[in-house]
Design a protein around this motif. Structure first.
Motif, PDB file in Angstrom:
ATOM      1  N   UNK A 194      51.462  -1.388 -26.345  1.00 26.40           N
ATOM      2  CA  UNK A 194      51.582   0.240 -25.973  1.00 26.40           C
ATOM      3  C   UNK A 194      50.381   0.861 -25.981  1.00 26.40           C
ATOM      4  N   UNK A 195      49.259   0.624 -26.856  1.00 31.34           N
ATOM      5  CA  UNK A 195      48.168   1.263 -27.121  1.00 31.34           C
ATOM      6  C   UNK A 195      47.024   0.439 -26.269  1.00 31.34           C
ATOM      7  N   UNK A 196      47.515  -0.597 -25.505  1.00 29.62           N
ATOM      8  CA  UNK A 196      46.287  -1.573 -24.877  1.00 29.62           C
ATOM      9  C   UNK A 196      46.061  -0.905 -23.668  1.00 29.62           C
ATOM     10  N   UNK A 197      44.563  -0.472 -23.376  1.00 29.01           N
ATOM     11  CA  UNK A 197      44.539   0.074 -22.102  1.00 29.01           C
ATOM     12  C   UNK A 197      44.361  -0.773 -20.955  1.00 29.01           C
ATOM     13  N   UNK A 198      45.186  -0.388 -19.644  1.00 26.97           N
ATOM     14  CA  UNK A 198      45.901  -1.185 -18.770  1.00 26.97           C
ATOM     15  C   UNK A 198      46.085  -0.854 -17.381  1.00 26.97           C
ATOM     16  N   UNK A 199      45.495   0.362 -17.432  1.00 25.34           N
ATOM     17  CA  UNK A 199      45.510   1.198 -15.959  1.00 25.34           C
ATOM     18  C   UNK A 199      44.133   1.326 -15.414  1.00 25.34           C
ATOM     19  N   UNK A 200      44.145   1.641 -14.008  1.00 26.46           N
ATOM     20  CA  UNK A 200      42.768   1.722 -13.236  1.00 26.46           C
ATOM     21  C   UNK A 200      41.860   2.639 -13.878  1.00 26.46           C
ATOM     22  N   UNK A 201      40.435   2.291 -14.137  1.00 24.74           N
ATOM     23  CA  UNK A 201      39.497   2.934 -14.733  1.00 24.74           C
ATOM     24  C   UNK A 201      38.331   3.396 -14.011  1.00 24.74           C
ATOM     25  N   UNK A 202      37.788   4.596 -14.159  1.00 24.84           N
ATOM     26  CA  UNK A 202      36.337   4.589 -13.804  1.00 24.84           C
ATOM     27  C   UNK A 202      35.419   4.641 -15.116  1.00 24.84           C
ATOM     28  N   UNK A 203      34.064   4.615 -14.862  1.00 22.21           N
ATOM     29  CA  UNK A 203      33.141   4.421 -15.668  1.00 22.21           C
ATOM     30  C   UNK A 203      32.301   5.574 -16.015  1.00 22.21           C
ATOM     31  N   UNK A 204      32.319   5.989 -17.310  1.00 30.57           N
ATOM     32  CA  UNK A 204      31.542   7.185 -17.321  1.00 30.57           C
ATOM     33  C   UNK A 204      30.233   6.745 -18.367  1.00 30.57           C
ATOM     34  N   UNK A 205      29.085   7.530 -17.965  1.00 28.72           N
ATOM     35  CA  UNK A 205      27.835   7.116 -18.773  1.00 28.72           C
ATOM     36  C   UNK A 205      27.463   8.585 -19.263  1.00 28.72           C
ATOM     37  N   UNK A 206      27.216   8.923 -20.436  1.00 30.71           N
ATOM     38  CA  UNK A 206      26.770  10.208 -20.887  1.00 30.71           C
ATOM     39  C   UNK A 206      26.112  10.191 -22.199  1.00 30.71           C
ATOM     40  N   UNK A 207      25.431  11.518 -22.577  1.00 34.23           N
ATOM     41  CA  UNK A 207      24.821  12.001 -23.585  1.00 34.23           C
ATOM     42  C   UNK A 207      25.232  13.276 -24.057  1.00 34.23           C
ATOM     43  N   UNK A 208      25.594  13.513 -25.213  1.00 32.56           N
ATOM     44  CA  UNK A 208      26.176  14.709 -25.759  1.00 32.56           C
ATOM     45  C   UNK A 208      26.033  15.065 -27.010  1.00 32.56           C
ATOM     46  N   UNK A 209      25.973  16.486 -27.373  1.00 31.09           N
ATOM     47  CA  UNK A 209      25.823  16.712 -28.870  1.00 31.09           C
ATOM     48  C   UNK A 209      26.961  16.831 -29.733  1.00 31.09           C
ATOM     49  N   UNK A 210      26.996  15.748 -30.622  1.00 31.62           N
ATOM     50  CA  UNK A 210      28.307  15.524 -31.599  1.00 31.62           C
ATOM     51  C   UNK A 210      27.935  16.651 -32.712  1.00 31.62           C
ATOM     52  N   UNK A 211      26.704  16.920 -32.699  1.00 34.04           N
ATOM     53  CA  UNK A 211      26.355  17.697 -34.084  1.00 34.04           C
ATOM     54  C   UNK A 211      26.056  19.241 -33.708  1.00 34.04           C
ATOM     55  N   UNK A 212      26.632  19.637 -32.599  1.00 29.77           N
ATOM     56  CA  UNK A 212      26.233  20.877 -32.123  1.00 29.77           C
ATOM     57  C   UNK A 212      26.903  21.981 -32.930  1.00 29.77           C
ATOM     58  N   UNK A 213      26.623  23.419 -33.413  1.00 29.22           N
ATOM     59  CA  UNK A 213      26.960  24.336 -33.923  1.00 29.22           C
ATOM     60  C   UNK A 213      28.237  24.604 -33.703  1.00 29.22           C
ATOM     61  N   UNK A 214      28.704  24.547 -32.501  1.00 31.90           N
ATOM     62  CA  UNK A 214      30.183  25.002 -32.031  1.00 31.90           C
ATOM     63  C   UNK A 214      31.170  23.734 -32.213  1.00 31.90           C
ATOM     64  N   UNK A 215      30.590  22.661 -32.654  1.00 26.47           N
ATOM     65  CA  UNK A 215      31.527  21.546 -32.848  1.00 26.47           C
ATOM     66  C   UNK A 215      32.290  21.766 -34.398  1.00 26.47           C
ATOM     67  N   UNK A 216      33.310  20.976 -34.380  1.00 24.70           N
ATOM     68  CA  UNK A 216      33.976  20.880 -35.689  1.00 24.70           C
ATOM     69  C   UNK A 216      33.577  20.497 -36.793  1.00 24.70           C
ATOM     70  N   UNK A 217      33.615  20.854 -37.849  1.00 26.12           N
ATOM     71  CA  UNK A 217      33.258  19.994 -39.173  1.00 26.12           C
ATOM     72  C   UNK A 217      33.360  18.665 -38.810  1.00 26.12           C
ATOM     73  N   UNK A 218      34.609  18.129 -38.539  1.00 22.37           N
ATOM     74  CA  UNK A 218      34.796  16.763 -38.624  1.00 22.37           C
ATOM     75  C   UNK A 218      34.040  15.905 -37.635  1.00 22.37           C
ATOM     76  N   UNK A 219      33.670  16.607 -36.443  1.00 19.91           N
ATOM     77  CA  UNK A 219      32.732  15.948 -35.407  1.00 19.91           C
ATOM     78  C   UNK A 219      31.494  15.855 -35.879  1.00 19.91           C
ATOM     79  N   UNK A 220      30.997  16.978 -36.386  1.00 22.34           N
ATOM     80  CA  UNK A 220      29.751  16.864 -36.868  1.00 22.34           C
ATOM     81  C   UNK A 220      29.360  15.866 -38.110  1.00 22.34           C
ATOM     82  N   UNK A 221      30.234  15.724 -38.699  1.00 19.76           N
ATOM     83  CA  UNK A 221      30.249  14.695 -39.973  1.00 19.76           C
ATOM     84  C   UNK A 221      30.257  13.409 -39.226  1.00 19.76           C
ATOM     85  N   UNK A 222      31.279  12.979 -38.161  1.00 21.26           N
ATOM     86  CA  UNK A 222      31.263  11.726 -37.731  1.00 21.26           C
ATOM     87  C   UNK A 222      29.836  11.537 -36.910  1.00 21.26           C
ATOM     88  N   UNK A 223      29.341  12.403 -36.260  1.00 24.07           N
ATOM     89  CA  UNK A 223      28.206  12.277 -35.388  1.00 24.07           C
ATOM     90  C   UNK A 223      26.841  11.941 -36.295  1.00 24.07           C
TER      91      UNK A 223
END
Length: 335
Positions: A194-223
């Motif tokens: 049920x949680x297995x990825x199994x439908x047609x996909x695209x590929x995304x390559x990216x770079x982003x700021x997980x530690x941005x001031x407007x991110x949640x506390x949890x995101x900043x902590x994880x980043x």
């Protein structure tokens, strides 16, 4: 890409780390009838040292530059994320990327495969951690459990070229670094599929700021902490990518119903105006053996060419009744 986690303090009575999905889709085929997805239907290798590729489109707000290290995903002092996305989809396949992650606390480099119904397979690198990379997966944006990620070791991903591979079939997903398997997920182990990825996909390559001031506390902590954008630029480099679509007999993919099962995906072939769908239980795709290779392909920017093999097949996984006919070819990545 999953970009939030709740803080450890907030989850002290539940789990030590909880991931919350923050993905979107223009049309979710689980809820409505959506346009067909154009199929890649072949194997391609894109050498970004030669410049922009027509196989990819830049996401909104993304401006790319290219140089001797390939595609440059540069986060400047404005903190704007940089993302490119394939124009075509694969329906099971193998993707290998020669990549150097961005440095910087809270900076997240990513290699993501994602479908219209929010199936997802991830690699993510934390800019402040030079010893590991994170693997993760999601089925239909299901975030009812939060224990799916792993953190395999990798040496100096911000300063050293490595080849990161996702080999995806209806039976399993295999993550590899420099041809060495670091994780295998079987269909039955993902909530009985049920949680297995199994439908047609695209590929995304990216770079982003997980530690941005407007991110949640949890995101900043994880980043890994708050990002200091005065220290920008923070750059992720992708020298090249090889994408193999294991389904080669169609020109587009569409959803035959709203189940999100791979057996419901219709393979449209414009040349014959006929539709063909895989049967439930059929093993779709051909991936590498689960035995880890001892050959390393890591290098620095002065390295010569290095080959990334693609297997010509494997036996059925438990619970799968048939093997897909003759899929497999060799592809090379050049560092």
């Amino acid at each position: 890409m999953r970009s939030q986690i709740l803080s450890l303090a907030a989850t002290a009575l539940t789990l030590s780390q909880i991931v919350v999905g923050q993905t979107s889709t223009d049309c979710n085929p689980l809820n409505s009838t959506c346009p067909s997805d154009t199929a890649l239907g072949k194997t391609i290798t894109v050498d970004f040292t030669e410049g922009e590729s027509s196989e990819f489109s830049a996401d909104t707000g993304t401006t790319m530059t290219y140089g001797t290290n390939g595609a440059e995903f540069i986060i400047s002092s404005d903190g704007t994320a940089k993302t490119i996305i394939t124009n075509n989809y694969i329906f099971f396949g193998k993707v290998s990327v020669a990549l150097r992650a961005a440095n910087g606390t809270g900076i997240i480099s990513s290699f993501v495969m994602e479908s219209d119904d929010l199936d997802e397979i991830d690699w993510e690198w934390l800019g402040g951690n030079s010893t590991m990379v994170e693997t993760n997966y999601f089925g239909k944006d299901n975030t009812t459990s939060y224990d799916r990620s792993t953190s395999p070791a990798v040496s100096e991903p911000q300063d050293t070229w490595h080849i990161y591979t996702i080999d995806w079939t209806s039976a399993s997903i295999i993550w590899s670094i420099d041809s060495v398997v670091v994780r295998t997920l079987y269909y039955a182990d993902a909530l009985d599929g049920a949680n297995f990825p199994q439908t047609p996909m695209r590929i995304k390559l990216g770079n982003w700021v997980g530690g941005a001031a407007d991110e949640s506390e949890g995101t900043i902590e994880w980043a890994g902490g708050s990002s200091d954008l005065t220290q920008a630029p923070f750059t992720m480099y992708v020298k090249n990518i090889t994408i193999q679509d294991y389904t080669t007999n169609g020109t587009s993919y569409s959803y035959g119903d709203m189940t999100g099962s791979y057996s419901s995906i219709i393979i449209n072939n414009n040349s014959t105006s006929t539709n063909t769908s895989y049967s439930a239980g059929e093993t779709v795709g051909s991936n590498s053996s689960s035995t880890a290779s001892s050959t390393s392909s890591s290098s620095n920017s002065s390295s010569s060419s290095s080959s990334v093999p693609v297997s010509s097949g494997r036996s059925n996984q438990p619970g799968c009744l048939f093997a897909l006919l003759g899929l497999g070819c060799a592809a090379s990545l050049f560092l």
